[in-house]
Design a protein around this motif. Structure first.
Motif, PDB file in Angstrom:
ATOM      1  N   GLU A 215       0.811  -1.221   0.000  1.00 39.15           N
ATOM      2  CA  GLU A 215       0.000   0.000   0.000  1.00 39.15           C
ATOM      3  C   GLU A 215       0.841   1.266   0.000  1.00 39.15           C
ATOM      4  O   GLU A 215       0.370   2.326  -0.380  1.00 39.15           O
ATOM      5  N   HIS A 216       2.065   1.175   0.501  1.00 38.79           N
ATOM      6  CA  HIS A 216       2.845   2.393   0.694  1.00 38.79           C
ATOM      7  C   HIS A 216       4.146   2.388  -0.079  1.00 38.79           C
ATOM      8  O   HIS A 216       4.941   3.323   0.034  1.00 38.79           O
TER       9      HIS A 216
ATOM     10  N   HIS B  63       0.092   1.996   7.762  1.00 40.26           N
ATOM     11  CA  HIS B  63      -0.221   3.410   7.497  1.00 40.26           C
ATOM     12  C   HIS B  63       0.453   4.308   8.538  1.00 40.26           C
ATOM     13  O   HIS B  63       1.037   5.346   8.213  1.00 40.26           O
TER      14      HIS B  63
ATOM     15  N   ALA C 144       4.228   4.350   7.872  1.00 37.33           N
ATOM     16  CA  ALA C 144       4.587   5.007   6.605  1.00 37.33           C
ATOM     17  C   ALA C 144       4.417   6.518   6.692  1.00 37.33           C
ATOM     18  O   ALA C 144       5.243   7.283   6.184  1.00 37.33           O
ATOM     19  N   THR C 145       3.319   6.959   7.332  1.00 41.28           N
ATOM     20  CA  THR C 145       3.018   8.389   7.339  1.00 41.28           C
ATOM     21  C   THR C 145       3.459   9.081   8.623  1.00 41.28           C
ATOM     22  O   THR C 145       3.454  10.311   8.693  1.00 41.28           O
TER      23      THR C 145
END
Lengths: 97, 416
Positions: free
Chosen positions: B54-55, B381, B384-385
């Motif tokens: 996803e990332h 998530h 990653a963020t």
């Protein structure tokens, strides 16, 4: 399966006892003076050591008295039993295997 | 890495299935990674998988001190459901259930998801009122849930004893029809293979012994296979969370307890749903091999020993035999324990820590398996963020300071 030596009743089956969790957590003298983080530390945070753990037990189905136990969380071996209110034993091995 | 299909099966049949390639590599650790995940169980592997997928972050290592999926991932009772009371929990666990529903296709690996329905029993008027409240709350969150009468339960589970004269009679219940079971090892293996295919290094027999920090930031890890430099570390180690937190210099509201389960000898199919009872504390399902899989409650004391005490098993079996008298002659084959990380509010902690670059995923307690893909998805998530996803924002460590706890003690359908 633990065999717990009640200071008053002698060695008894674990099923007779209730575990009261980590011992020696002193209630803050001035709760109103604490920050939220300090209050959370008192209320929720725990040592949870892998090794020797000092914890409170109550002989619920026996004499109904509380006492402290020092027990390994790796082997479950009980290494010391001492009275409520007694200071934690000076043992550098706390939390170690 | 080849895809599994009917054609690959035929191709390998010609050579007697002797030359199937390994499902994932066994690389030596590199000196540095963008992200290191500590813990090669389902949650850690799912995190690495979704980081890569996803990332686009594939320079990732998953460190596992033992073997892949050998901790709680291989020790649970494989139950999957999303029937949680509070909105924040319902959203998180439902995300996980939805990911599970597509997981076999997505991973090209059969995780043997079987949505055979999950029945929760009520034995007292209080149980019944509480179950009705939960069913309503769950439905308001758009998740399937229904109330059942004893007669309906008997129809679903013919071997259950609904006599009104037993000590704890069945007076009603609920069902989540999308609930069920999945093969726990397959979930770990499929996620490992999927992560490995995208470039993630899965490093087994590699225990973390220290967390390097400079100026409040993570700079790397010390391991039994050498130092690894990294700016981002995700911890997903379940029962050992407090040990890792201590390495990084902070405390957690977690206590580690044994949770025991056991399986019977294999028998013909007799129960095709999952049945749970919180009041008498038993849950049971039947595996594809025919074994009855049963779970007990946690032992009351702290432990890292992966074994518990017999009285916990005895009380669970006493309840099982009263509910299902047909079980009374069955032999139990194996029992085992896993070390679960129990939080005061029975909800997980997924988010930031006091150390920059160090992220935490723990506190799943007795209910980690069902959340494997969802947990990895939101944790990826977060890593990653550098900030939580809306689905895990409420599950911060900070909630123990603010008091915004998420009390899910009743959600297990078995007492914590």
């Amino acid at each position: 399966m633990l065999l717990i030596e009640c200071p008053w009743c002698g060695p008894r089956d674990e099923a007779e006892f209730a575990c009261g969790g980590e011992a020696h957590i002193a209630r803050p003298a001035e709760p109103a003076a604490l920050s939220d983080a300090e209050w959370a530390d008192y209320l929720f945070m725990r040592k949870n050591p892998k090794g020797l753990h000092r914890e409170r037990w109550c002989h619920t189905l026996g004499c109904r008295r509380w006492f402290n136990v020092e027990r390994s969380t790796i082997t479950h071996e009980i290494t010391r039993i001492y009275a409520m209110g007694e200071a934690a034993p000076a043992n550098e091995n706390e939390g170690e295997a | 890495m080849s895809r599994y299909s009917i054609f690959s099966l035929i191709r390998h049949a010609r050579t007697g299935h002797r030359d199937w390639p390994r499902a994932w590599r066994s690389p030596e650790p590199k000196p540095a990674y963008d992200v290191v995940i500590v813990g090669g169980g389902g949650h850690g592997l799912a995190t690495a998988y979704y980081l890569a997928k996803e990332h686009g972050i594939a320079n990732v290592a998953v460190l596992e001190k033992g073997w892949l999926g050998g901790g709680n991932t291989g020790r649970n009772t494989t139950v999957i459901r999303s029937n949680y009371l509070w909105d924040s929990s319902a959203a998180l666990y439902e995300k996980s259930l939805q990911l599970f529903e597509g997981l076999s296709q997505e991973l090209n690996f059969n995780v043997m998801l079987s949505q055979r329905g999950l029945v929760g029993l009520a034995h007292t008027q209080h149980d019944l009122r509480e179950i009705a409240r939960r069913v309503n709350a769950i439905r308001l969150n758009g998740i399937d849930s229904e109330l059942l009468t004893p007669a309906q339960i008997k129809e679903l589970v013919p071997i259950i004893n609904i006599s009104p004269t037993v000590r704890y009679p069945v007076i009603g219940g609920s069902i989540q029809r999308r609930g069920g079971v999945a093969r726990h090892d397959a979930v770990a293996w499929g996620l490992a293979r999927g992560a490995d295919m995208r470039g993630v290094d899965i490093i087994e027999n590699c225990a973390v012994t220290g967390i390097r920090r400079e100026g409040g930031r993570v700079t790397g890890l010390e391991t039994t296979r050498g130092a690894i430099a990294t700016g981002k570390v995700g911890i997903a180690v379940a029962g050992h969370s407090s040990v890792l937190a201590a390495m990084a210099g902070f405390r957690l509201p977690i206590e580690s307890h044994p949770l025991q389960a056991l399986v019977s000898e294999p028998i013909k199919p007799i129960i095709d749903t999952v049945v749970m009872s919180g009041t008498v504390h038993v849950y049971v399902s039947q595996s594809d091999r025919g074994e009855l899989v049963m779970g007990a409650g946690i032992d009351v004391f702290n432990s890292y020993a992966q074994r518990g005490s017999l009285p916990v098993i005895e009380s669970m079996l006493a309840a099982a035999v009263e509910l299902f008298p047909i079980f009374s002659r069955l032999k139990m084959m194996r029992k085992w324990g896993g070390i679960v990380d129990v939080c005061p509010d029975a909800s997980p902690i997924i988010g930031l820590t006091p150390v920059d670059g160090l992220y935490l995923n723990c506190g799943w307690g007795t209910g980690g398996f069902k959340s494997t893909p969802g947990s990895g998805w939101v944790f990826a998530h977060t890593i990653a963020t550098g900030a939580p996803h809306p689905l895990n924002a409420a599950f911060s460590l900070e909630r123990f300071h603010s008091g915004a706890l998420i009390d899910e003690h009743g959600a297990a359908a078995v007492a914590h």
